[in-house]
Design an enzyme around this catalytic site. Structure first.
Site, PDB file in Angstrom:
ATOM      1  N   ASP A   4       0.829  -1.215   0.000  1.00 30.77           N
ATOM      2  CA  ASP A   4       0.000   0.000   0.000  1.00 30.77           C
ATOM      3  C   ASP A   4       0.863   1.265   0.000  1.00 30.77           C
ATOM      4  OD1 ASP A   4      -2.271   1.501   0.054  1.00 30.77           O
ATOM      5  OD2 ASP A   4      -2.694   1.193   2.179  1.00 30.77           O
ATOM      6  N   ARG A  13      -0.037   9.337 -10.080  1.00 30.53           N
ATOM      7  CA  ARG A  13      -0.156   8.104  -9.289  1.00 30.53           C
ATOM      8  C   ARG A  13       0.532   6.909  -9.953  1.00 30.53           C
ATOM      9  NH1 ARG A  13      -3.804   7.556  -5.299  1.00 30.53           N
ATOM     10  NH2 ARG A  13      -4.062   5.363  -5.813  1.00 30.53           N
ATOM     11  N   HIS A  17       2.985   3.533  -8.862  1.00 25.78           N
ATOM     12  CA  HIS A  17       2.829   2.102  -9.161  1.00 25.78           C
ATOM     13  C   HIS A  17       4.075   1.562  -9.876  1.00 25.78           C
ATOM     14  CE1 HIS A  17      -1.147   2.185  -7.595  1.00 25.78           C
ATOM     15  NE2 HIS A  17      -1.663   2.911  -8.569  1.00 25.78           N
ATOM     16  N   SER A  63      -7.057  -5.632  -5.978  1.00 21.02           N
ATOM     17  CA  SER A  63      -8.164  -6.220  -5.217  1.00 21.02           C
ATOM     18  C   SER A  63      -9.444  -6.259  -6.045  1.00 21.02           C
ATOM     19  CB  SER A  63      -8.406  -5.407  -3.940  1.00 21.02           C
ATOM     20  OG  SER A  63      -9.076  -4.208  -4.257  1.00 21.02           O
ATOM     21  N   ASN A  83     -10.562  -2.833  -6.457  1.00 14.06           N
ATOM     22  CA  ASN A  83      -9.749  -1.870  -7.232  1.00 14.06           C
ATOM     23  C   ASN A  83     -10.325  -1.593  -8.629  1.00 14.06           C
ATOM     24  OD1 ASN A  83      -6.513  -2.889  -5.872  1.00 14.06           O
ATOM     25  ND2 ASN A  83      -7.833  -1.198  -5.268  1.00 14.06           N
ATOM     26  N   ARG A 107       1.677  -5.048   6.043  1.00 14.46           N
ATOM     27  CA  ARG A 107       0.991  -3.996   5.291  1.00 14.46           C
ATOM     28  C   ARG A 107       1.832  -2.743   5.366  1.00 14.46           C
ATOM     29  NH1 ARG A 107      -5.163  -2.394   4.399  1.00 14.46           N
ATOM     30  NH2 ARG A 107      -4.772  -0.688   2.957  1.00 14.46           N
ATOM     31  N   ARG A 146      -5.201  -2.096   8.605  1.00  9.94           N
ATOM     32  CA  ARG A 146      -6.369  -2.969   8.367  1.00  9.94           C
ATOM     33  C   ARG A 146      -5.995  -4.010   7.326  1.00  9.94           C
ATOM     34  NH1 ARG A 146      -7.673   2.250   6.599  1.00  9.94           N
ATOM     35  NH2 ARG A 146      -7.300   2.281   4.354  1.00  9.94           N
ATOM     36  N   GLU A 202       0.971 -13.564  12.105  1.00  4.80           N
ATOM     37  CA  GLU A 202       1.479 -12.380  12.802  1.00  4.80           C
ATOM     38  C   GLU A 202       1.341 -11.224  11.813  1.00  4.80           C
ATOM     39  OE1 GLU A 202       2.299 -12.623  15.899  1.00  4.80           O
ATOM     40  OE2 GLU A 202       2.131 -14.799  15.882  1.00  4.80           O
TER      41      GLU A 202
HETATM   42  C1  FPP Z   1      -1.910   0.257  -3.322  1.00  3.51           C
HETATM   43  O1  FPP Z   1      -1.428   1.569  -3.319  1.00  3.51           O
HETATM   44  C2  FPP Z   1      -1.343  -0.438  -4.444  1.00  3.51           C
HETATM   45  C3  FPP Z   1      -2.075  -0.974  -5.445  1.00  3.51           C
HETATM   46  C4  FPP Z   1      -3.559  -0.915  -5.501  1.00  3.51           C
HETATM   47  C5  FPP Z   1      -1.421  -1.627  -6.564  1.00  3.51           C
HETATM   48  C6  FPP Z   1      -0.196  -2.368  -6.200  1.00  3.51           C
HETATM   49  C7  FPP Z   1       0.394  -2.853  -7.435  1.00  3.51           C
HETATM   50  C8  FPP Z   1       1.719  -2.876  -7.707  1.00  3.51           C
HETATM   51  C9  FPP Z   1       2.775  -2.472  -6.777  1.00  3.51           C
HETATM   52  C10 FPP Z   1       2.143  -3.399  -9.014  1.00  3.51           C
HETATM   53  C11 FPP Z   1       2.059  -4.878  -8.979  1.00  3.51           C
HETATM   54  C12 FPP Z   1       2.801  -5.445 -10.061  1.00  3.51           C
HETATM   55  C13 FPP Z   1       3.353  -6.656 -10.018  1.00  3.51           C
HETATM   56  C14 FPP Z   1       4.203  -7.041 -11.112  1.00  3.51           C
HETATM   57  C15 FPP Z   1       3.132  -7.606  -8.908  1.00  3.51           C
HETATM   58  P1  FPP Z   1      -2.476   2.736  -3.496  1.00  3.51           P
HETATM   59  O2  FPP Z   1      -2.555   3.058  -4.927  1.00  3.51           O
HETATM   60  O3  FPP Z   1      -3.785   2.353  -2.879  1.00  3.51           O
HETATM   61  O4  FPP Z   1      -1.777   3.864  -2.684  1.00  3.51           O
HETATM   62  P2  FPP Z   1      -2.503   5.031  -1.866  1.00  3.51           P
HETATM   63  O5  FPP Z   1      -3.296   4.352  -0.775  1.00  3.51           O
HETATM   64  O6  FPP Z   1      -1.355   5.806  -1.350  1.00  3.51           O
HETATM   65  O7  FPP Z   1      -3.356   5.778  -2.837  1.00  3.51           O
END
Ligand code: FPP
Length: 248
Positions: free
Chosen positions: A21, A34, A38, A66, A69, A188, A194, A207
């Protein structure tokens, strides 16, 4: 030579699951879009896969997308799918170099067709390896329960399962995680505390380490802190501390 993570930790988890996250906030704080967050998140996936290998971890599960998402702006969803596609196309060597098989949990069938094809190809090409990188995509514990109930119902109708004999072993076989050990440690990042519909059944005895760092900044130091927390815990699984110490 400094000790490896495996040498450093005698009591270590077999399965670590991570809620990655904070990519968005990481980007916002740097005045970047944003998607840049990523992109840096994907770079960090590579670093953490290497750390997991140094620890000789059997399973690393990453929550990448998710079931909720899909509600994000369309451009962010397609950007995330593109990053996943790039990773699968250009970084399969990471899995071969570290001898790791890919496994997907979640509603893979909801993903774009070309991503499904890439995932299937990579899963097949890496299935010979023992360690697992499990990526949760279009995943949520509640949809997992719905899908498990549906497949269990089919088994009952076919006569393959008698409802009177239902136990946890039987139910577990219908979860996306069939055959995987439960997570011992859930991490997390980003300071949120959460579980957000992630491995709620499998994580019953996990854990939990909440890291204050955003995912792109989650580094070796933070990984070590999570492992230290894990090593300091007595896992009782409902028993008393005395029983655990006596080994019964
Ligand atoms: C949460 O941060 C992150 C995600 C919803 C996406 C996570 C995905 C990646 C790191 C890429 C995965 C790729 C591979 C190859 C496994 P957020 O966007 O919710 O952050 P924020 O809460 O700060 O807005």
């Amino acid at each position: 030579m400094p000790p490896t993570l495996k040498e450093q930790f005698q009591s270590r988890p077999c399965h670590i699951a991570i809620i990655m996250d904070g990519n968005g906030r990481w980007a916002n704080e740097q005045g970047l879009p944003r998607l840049e967050g990523h992109k840096n998140g994907v770079k960090n996936v590579e670093e953490v896969v290497k750390l997991a290998n140094e620890l000789d971890l059997r399973v690393l599960t990453l929550f990448a997308f998710s079931s909720e998402n899909w509600k994000r702006p369309r451009s962010e969803v397609s950007g995330l799918m593109e990053l996943l596609g790039d990773f699968l196309t250009n970084r399969e060597s990471l899995l071969h170099d570290n001898k790791i098989k890919l496994r997907i949990i979640g509603r893979k069938w909801e993903l774009p067709r070309h991503i499904q094809a890439l995932l299937n190809k990579t899963e097949k090409a890496t299935q010979k390896y023992e360690k697992t990188l499990c990526i949760a995509l279009s995943y949520g514990s509640r949809t997992e329960v719905i899908d498990a109930f549906k497949s269990l119902y089919e088994d009952i109708q076919k006569g393959a399962c008698n409802p009177k004999d239902l136990d946890w072993n039987c139910i577990e076989k219908h979860l996306y995680t069939e055959g995987l050990p439960d997570p011992d440690l859930i991490i997390r990042t980003s300071g949120e505390t959460r579980l957000s519909n992630f491995l709620l059944l499998q994580g019953a005895y996990a854990e939990i380490y909440y890291s204050p760092k955003y995912w792109p900044d989650f580094d070796r130091n933070e990984f070590v802190k999570a492992l230290e927390l894990y090593a300091s815990r007595e896992r009782r699984f409902g028993k008393t501390g005395e029983q655990v110490k006596a080994g019964c």
